[in-house]
Write an enzyme that holds these catalytic residues in place. Structure first.
Site, PDB file in Angstrom:
ATOM      1  N   LYS A 100      13.276  -9.452  -8.178  1.00 31.82           N
ATOM      2  CA  LYS A 100      12.985  -8.190  -8.884  1.00 31.82           C
ATOM      3  C   LYS A 100      12.975  -7.017  -7.905  1.00 31.82           C
ATOM      4  CE  LYS A 100       8.529  -7.067  -9.872  1.00 31.82           C
ATOM      5  NZ  LYS A 100       8.156  -5.735  -9.393  1.00 31.82           N
ATOM      6  N   ASN A 101      12.276  -7.194  -6.785  1.00 27.46           N
ATOM      7  CA  ASN A 101      12.092  -6.065  -5.872  1.00 27.46           C
ATOM      8  C   ASN A 101      13.336  -5.750  -5.044  1.00 27.46           C
ATOM      9  OD1 ASN A 101       9.575  -5.777  -6.869  1.00 27.46           O
ATOM     10  ND2 ASN A 101       8.478  -6.504  -5.050  1.00 27.46           N
ATOM     11  N   CYS A 109      -2.052   3.105 -10.076  1.00 30.13           N
ATOM     12  CA  CYS A 109      -2.005   1.957 -10.975  1.00 30.13           C
ATOM     13  C   CYS A 109      -3.182   1.047 -10.652  1.00 30.13           C
ATOM     14  CB  CYS A 109      -0.683   1.217 -10.848  1.00 30.13           C
ATOM     15  SG  CYS A 109      -0.496   0.376  -9.293  1.00 30.13           S
ATOM     16  N   ARG A 163      -1.519   4.663  -4.617  1.00 31.91           N
ATOM     17  CA  ARG A 163      -0.081   4.583  -4.403  1.00 31.91           C
ATOM     18  C   ARG A 163       0.628   5.945  -4.404  1.00 31.91           C
ATOM     19  NH1 ARG A 163       2.081  -0.749  -7.416  1.00 31.91           N
ATOM     20  NH2 ARG A 163       3.617  -0.685  -5.776  1.00 31.91           N
ATOM     21  N   PRO A 164       0.327   6.776  -3.410  1.00 31.99           N
ATOM     22  CA  PRO A 164       1.029   8.067  -3.319  1.00 31.99           C
ATOM     23  C   PRO A 164       2.485   7.884  -2.884  1.00 31.99           C
ATOM     24  CG  PRO A 164      -0.405   7.748  -1.419  1.00 31.99           C
ATOM     25  CD  PRO A 164      -0.588   6.538  -2.301  1.00 31.99           C
ATOM     26  N   ASP A 209       1.799  -9.433  -2.380  1.00 34.60           N
ATOM     27  CA  ASP A 209       2.180  -9.915  -3.715  1.00 34.60           C
ATOM     28  C   ASP A 209       1.868 -11.399  -3.908  1.00 34.60           C
ATOM     29  OD1 ASP A 209       2.996  -7.413  -4.400  1.00 34.60           O
ATOM     30  OD2 ASP A 209       5.142  -7.810  -4.293  1.00 34.60           O
ATOM     31  N   ARG A 220       6.612  -8.440 -16.608  1.00 39.30           N
ATOM     32  CA  ARG A 220       7.289  -7.497 -15.714  1.00 39.30           C
ATOM     33  C   ARG A 220       7.967  -8.231 -14.555  1.00 39.30           C
ATOM     34  NH1 ARG A 220       3.613  -3.226 -13.391  1.00 39.30           N
ATOM     35  NH2 ARG A 220       5.625  -2.895 -12.403  1.00 39.30           N
TER      36      ARG A 220
HETATM   37  C1  UD1 Z   1       6.682  -2.611  -2.881  1.00 35.16           C
HETATM   38  C2  UD1 Z   1       6.818  -3.710  -3.909  1.00 35.16           C
HETATM   39  C3  UD1 Z   1       5.456  -4.280  -4.272  1.00 35.16           C
HETATM   40  C4  UD1 Z   1       4.728  -4.717  -3.004  1.00 35.16           C
HETATM   41  C5  UD1 Z   1       4.697  -3.601  -1.967  1.00 35.16           C
HETATM   42  C6  UD1 Z   1       4.113  -4.045  -0.639  1.00 35.16           C
HETATM   43  C7  UD1 Z   1       8.773  -3.009  -5.137  1.00 35.16           C
HETATM   44  C8  UD1 Z   1       9.337  -2.537  -6.432  1.00 35.16           C
HETATM   45  N1  UD1 Z   1       7.457  -3.150  -5.091  1.00 35.16           N
HETATM   46  O1  UD1 Z   1       5.910  -1.571  -3.485  1.00 35.16           O
HETATM   47  O2  UD1 Z   1       5.652  -5.384  -5.141  1.00 35.16           O
HETATM   48  O3  UD1 Z   1       3.411  -5.083  -3.336  1.00 35.16           O
HETATM   49  O4  UD1 Z   1       6.035  -3.128  -1.725  1.00 35.16           O
HETATM   50  O5  UD1 Z   1       4.785  -5.139  -0.157  1.00 35.16           O
HETATM   51  O6  UD1 Z   1       9.507  -3.279  -4.213  1.00 35.16           O
HETATM   52  N2  UD1 Z   1       1.934   4.362   0.621  1.00 35.16           N
HETATM   53  C9  UD1 Z   1       1.515   5.641   0.915  1.00 35.16           C
HETATM   54  N3  UD1 Z   1       2.427   6.659   0.784  1.00 35.16           N
HETATM   55  C10 UD1 Z   1       3.714   6.451   0.382  1.00 35.16           C
HETATM   56  C11 UD1 Z   1       4.131   5.133   0.100  1.00 35.16           C
HETATM   57  C12 UD1 Z   1       3.207   4.102   0.230  1.00 35.16           C
HETATM   58  O7  UD1 Z   1       0.366   5.873   1.267  1.00 35.16           O
HETATM   59  O8  UD1 Z   1       4.491   7.413   0.273  1.00 35.16           O
HETATM   60  C13 UD1 Z   1       0.962   3.244   0.732  1.00 35.16           C
HETATM   61  C14 UD1 Z   1       0.701   2.606  -0.638  1.00 35.16           C
HETATM   62  O9  UD1 Z   1      -0.276   3.299  -1.375  1.00 35.16           O
HETATM   63  C15 UD1 Z   1       0.256   1.217  -0.241  1.00 35.16           C
HETATM   64  C16 UD1 Z   1       1.082   0.939   1.019  1.00 35.16           C
HETATM   65  O10 UD1 Z   1       1.527   2.211   1.492  1.00 35.16           O
HETATM   66  O11 UD1 Z   1      -1.107   1.212   0.080  1.00 35.16           O
HETATM   67  C17 UD1 Z   1       2.281   0.047   0.767  1.00 35.16           C
HETATM   68  O12 UD1 Z   1       3.112   0.603  -0.216  1.00 35.16           O
HETATM   69  P1  UD1 Z   1       4.694   0.387  -0.249  1.00 35.16           P
HETATM   70  O13 UD1 Z   1       5.108  -0.492   0.878  1.00 35.16           O
HETATM   71  O14 UD1 Z   1       5.348   1.715  -0.383  1.00 35.16           O
HETATM   72  O15 UD1 Z   1       4.870  -0.435  -1.614  1.00 35.16           O
HETATM   73  P2  UD1 Z   1       5.853  -0.136  -2.798  1.00 35.16           P
HETATM   74  O16 UD1 Z   1       7.192   0.228  -2.290  1.00 35.16           O
HETATM   75  O17 UD1 Z   1       5.184   0.772  -3.784  1.00 35.16           O
END
Ligand code: UD1
Length: 428
Positions: free
Chosen positions: A22-23, A117, A122-123, A305, A397
């Site tokens: 999925k990811n 969420c 999750r910013p 995950d 999902r």
């Molecule tokens: C992706 C995965 C999700 C997985 C996560 C971490 C997808 C669709 N989803 O989510 O299943 O749990 O990686 O392995 O691929 N953060 C910030 N600012 C940002 C972006 C992220 O502070 O601009 C923080 C997030 O709040 C979180 C951490 O960084 O605490 C990790 O997030 P991130 O690696 O970006 O996860 P996703 O891409 O949302």
């Protein structure tokens, strides 16, 4: 609203096939916006999140159709629009992945901020800072992130955290930028490598994906391709843990065991045996599992995950286990539900202390997010008596046909589709 009903305590064994990731599929689908040629994807999982991304692409002007059980054709030619609809981005934050491709292709993009969420705030600040580094003007307007650029300019970008989504969004944006982009402290997840392979197959010049520094040499144009998505390591990992808990043997096929090392190492430490042959992993355990400590980390560390699923295995393991969540700040919503099933769990800050118990007892529980939902199903499978898991839409999902696949392993499990409650007119 559907529910999953489980009669627990039935031994499970047999073979289970892993679906496409999925990811990996979601950012790859977003990346199809980078060119106007037809693109064909295979090994795409049939999941609600994938359907949502299809809707996003259609709303932006793309043509998307299933062409087989797991094959999809996408063409984003002609009148691609710059604005993604709020309803879809709110439903799935991965919709934000369209921002980078839209900005690269149209030189402007308006994508709603996804909001928080159940697992954290999750910013997207790291994504937006990266677009600015590539020369875009970024602003927030009416809940939308708005970015414009004449043509993106290659830049050196150091990520504050190796965010998976930010690495992917910036990698996609940089493919059509002028000059070379270097992303430092990049996420190293296998899904990043899959996206890079897809982009390179389209004619992009991405190097170093899978390591902490990714280099992207911008090109003028990308072209259509056929591409196969990698196997889902979280789907595979979920069944690995389930096999260890129920003692197996469980054969997990069509997997990529190299992506599974952190989960395999932990399960071995807990006393399970995992035999790897090509794309097959056989998991079994002779006696009760032993408690261990786990800390979630970016890849190649233990995946966040898989945190909820391994916690369930620890609930019945011998001794005390510790689970520390370092990636998301609020990913413990399943804990209260497991306590209701008789588990001995205490949360201290970002760590859960788990004292293994002899048995869990089935009861009605409710999924708070995708992986928490899978964990509750797993708990139901090993609990005494009957468990009902509610809020199954979360599970839909990310797990394809979970109930049918578990039933084939011997589980007594079924899905109850309940009609929506009719509106109550009496209080008007
Ligand atoms: C992706 C995965 C999700 C997985 C996560 C971490 C997808 C669709 N989803 O989510 O299943 O749990 O990686 O392995 O691929 N953060 C910030 N600012 C940002 C972006 C992220 O502070 O601009 C923080 C997030 O709040 C979180 C951490 O960084 O605490 C990790 O997030 P991130 O690696 O970006 O996860 P996703 O891409 O949302």
């Amino acid at each position: 609203m559907a529910r999953i009903l489980i009669e627990g305590g039935i031994p499970l064994s047999g073979e289970i096939a892993v679906g496409g990731a999925k990811n990996a599929a979601l950012p790859i689908m977003a990346a199809t916006l980078l060119c106007g040629d037809p693109i064909r994807l295979s090994n795409v999982p049939r999941l609600n999140d994938v359907e949502t991304m299809q809707k996003v692409l259609r709303a932006l002007g793309g043509t998307v159709a299933w062409e087989g059980p797991h094959e999809m054709a996408i063409t984003c030619d002609g009148g691609i629009k710059e604005e993604a609809p709020y309803e879809l981005v709110k439903a799935m934050r991965a919709s934000f992945f369209v921002m980078g491709p839209l900005l690269a292709r149209l030189r402007r993009a308006r994508v709603p901020l996804p909001g928080g969420c159940a697992i954290g705030v999750r910013p997207v600040n790291i994504h937006l800072k990266g677009f600015e580094a590539l020369g875009a003007k970024v602003s927030i307007d009416g809940g939308f992130a708005v970015a414009t650029a004449d043509r993106l300019q290659g830049a050196r970008i150091h990520l504050d955290f190796p965010s998976v989504g930010a690495t992917e969004n910036l990698m996609m944006a940089a493919t059509l930028a002028e000059g070379t982009t270097v992303i430092e402290n990049a996420a190293q997840e296998p899904e990043i490598v899959d996206l890079a392979d897809f982009l390179n197959a389209m004619g992009a010049k991405v190097q170093g994906a899978g390591g902490p520094t990714i280099q992207i040499e911008g090109v003028r144009q990308l072209r259509g391709v056929s591409y196969r998505v990698i196997p889902d390591r979280i789907d595979a990992g979920t069944f690995l843990v389930l096999g260890a808990m129920t003692r197996g043997p469980l054969v997990i096929k069509d997997a990529q065991p190299a992506h599974q090392m952190a989960v395999i190492a932990k399960l071995q430490e807990m006393g399970a045996t995992i035999d790897v042959q090509g794309d097959r992993m056989t998991v079994e355990a002779r006696g009760r599992l032993r408690g261990v400590d786990v800390k979630t980390l970016p890849y190649p560390g233990f995946p966040t995950d898989m945190q909820a699923q391994i916690t369930v295995a620890m609930c019945l393991a011998q001794g005390t286990s510790l689970v520390t969540e370092t990636v998301f700040e609020n990913r413990f919503m399943h804990i209260a539900e497991l306590v209701r099933m008789g588990a001995n769990l205490n949360i201290r800050d970002r760590t859960v202390v788990i004292n293994g118990v002899d048995r869990l007892i089935g009861c009605p529980v409710s999924a708070s997010d995708l992986r928490a939902g899978a964990a509750l199903v797993m708990a139901g499978l090993v609990a005494e008596g009957r468990t009902e898991v509610g809020n199954v839409f979360h599970i839909d999902r990310g797990y394809e046909n979970l109930v049918e696949r578990l039933a084939r392993l011997g589980a007594r499990i079924s899905r109850l589709e309940e009609p929506a409650t009719p509106p109550d007119h009496s209080r008007r």
